[in-house]
Motif scaffolding. Structure first.
Motif, PDB file in Angstrom:
ATOM      1  N   ALA A  87     -36.733   0.329  -4.325  1.00 10.89           N
ATOM      2  CA  ALA A  87     -36.689  -0.152  -2.677  1.00 10.89           C
ATOM      3  C   ALA A  87     -35.729  -0.884  -2.336  1.00 10.89           C
ATOM      4  N   ALA A  88     -35.262  -1.782  -2.927  1.00  8.99           N
ATOM      5  CA  ALA A  88     -34.292  -2.809  -2.298  1.00  8.99           C
ATOM      6  C   ALA A  88     -32.859  -2.049  -2.240  1.00  8.99           C
ATOM      7  N   PHE A  89     -32.609  -1.199  -3.149  1.00  9.13           N
ATOM      8  CA  PHE A  89     -31.602  -0.214  -3.174  1.00  9.13           C
ATOM      9  C   PHE A  89     -31.528   0.542  -1.851  1.00  9.13           C
ATOM     10  N   GLN A  90     -32.615   1.316  -1.684  1.00  7.50           N
ATOM     11  CA  GLN A  90     -32.722   2.194  -0.593  1.00  7.50           C
ATOM     12  C   GLN A  90     -32.699   1.267   0.610  1.00  7.50           C
ATOM     13  N   ARG A  91     -33.174   0.158   0.711  1.00  4.99           N
ATOM     14  CA  ARG A  91     -33.114  -0.560   1.769  1.00  4.99           C
ATOM     15  C   ARG A  91     -31.775  -1.052   2.442  1.00  4.99           C
ATOM     16  N   ALA A  92     -30.984  -1.267   1.224  1.00  5.58           N
ATOM     17  CA  ALA A  92     -29.542  -1.641   1.567  1.00  5.58           C
ATOM     18  C   ALA A  92     -28.740  -0.431   2.154  1.00  5.58           C
ATOM     19  N   LEU A  93     -29.027   0.669   1.464  1.00 12.16           N
ATOM     20  CA  LEU A  93     -28.596   1.973   1.882  1.00 12.16           C
ATOM     21  C   LEU A  93     -28.950   2.168   3.362  1.00 12.16           C
ATOM     22  N   ASP A  94     -30.271   2.249   3.764  1.00 13.33           N
ATOM     23  CA  ASP A  94     -30.564   2.321   5.133  1.00 13.33           C
ATOM     24  C   ASP A  94     -29.861   1.239   6.204  1.00 13.33           C
ATOM     25  N   ALA A  95     -29.481   0.100   5.503  1.00 13.41           N
ATOM     26  CA  ALA A  95     -28.934  -0.892   6.333  1.00 13.41           C
ATOM     27  C   ALA A  95     -27.600  -0.811   6.382  1.00 13.41           C
ATOM     28  N   GLY A  96     -26.848   0.242   5.913  1.00 11.53           N
ATOM     29  CA  GLY A  96     -25.452   0.677   5.912  1.00 11.53           C
ATOM     30  C   GLY A  96     -24.643   0.343   4.711  1.00 11.53           C
ATOM     31  N   ALA A 117     -21.471  -3.658   0.387  1.00 13.52           N
ATOM     32  CA  ALA A 117     -22.000  -4.068   1.640  1.00 13.52           C
ATOM     33  C   ALA A 117     -20.853  -3.570   2.453  1.00 13.52           C
ATOM     34  N   PRO A 118     -20.994  -3.525   4.006  1.00 11.77           N
ATOM     35  CA  PRO A 118     -20.043  -3.159   4.881  1.00 11.77           C
ATOM     36  C   PRO A 118     -18.719  -3.844   4.835  1.00 11.77           C
ATOM     37  N   GLU A 119     -18.945  -5.115   4.572  1.00  6.52           N
ATOM     38  CA  GLU A 119     -17.652  -5.947   4.395  1.00  6.52           C
ATOM     39  C   GLU A 119     -16.765  -5.729   3.266  1.00  6.52           C
ATOM     40  N   GLY A 120     -17.360  -5.108   2.075  1.00 11.31           N
ATOM     41  CA  GLY A 120     -16.675  -4.706   0.864  1.00 11.31           C
ATOM     42  C   GLY A 120     -17.089  -5.442  -0.509  1.00 11.31           C
TER      43      GLY A 120
END
Length: 131
Positions: A87-96, A117-120
């Motif tokens: 669930a945490a992995f999917q939440r992070a993907l959904d967040a970008g 993460a988006p900044e790397g």
């Protein structure tokens, strides 16, 4: 016995609002301090993760600060305990985030998953290792 102890890990970014939004959406951890003018936030009540603009980095480190040259993954990781790694992995993907390693069980019994993460920054979600 050491007189120092861990305080915070800092993620430097070109876009503090985007990074703060990502980490809040991906982890559910809200900022306990957020100075939008300076571009600096501390996440959670323990303030163990900070998000900072490059300008804030230059202010804190003065002549010792060198901004990132690219958004490539660095030799560091922010790891978060998660009761439900999937669930945490999917939440992070959904967040970008970008998927690096989907949830998997390690030989020592720990479940892990990794995103970028988006900044790397590499972000890990893990269960505690059984005693």
């Amino acid at each position: 016995m050491s007189t120092t102890k861990f305080a915070t890990a800092v993620v430097y970014t070109d876009d503090v609002p985007r990074s703060v939004e990502f980490y809040v959406r991906a982890t559910g951890i809200e900022p306990s301090l957020y100075d939008r003018d300076l571009g600096f936030a501390l996440l959670g009540t323990d303030q163990s993760v900070a998000i900072a603009s490059h300008a804030a980095g230059a202010l804190m480190l003065a002549d010792g600060y060198d901004t990132m040259k690219s958004a490539q993954v660095r030799g560091a990781e922010l790891a978060f305990w998660a009761a439900d790694v999937s669930a945490a992995f999917q939440r992070a993907l959904d967040a970008g985030a970008l998927a690096l390693t989907p949830p998997r069980l390690m030989p020592w019994g720990q479940t892990v998953a990794y995103v970028q993460a988006p900044e790397g920054t590499i972000v890990g979600f893990l269960t505690p290792v059984a005693a």
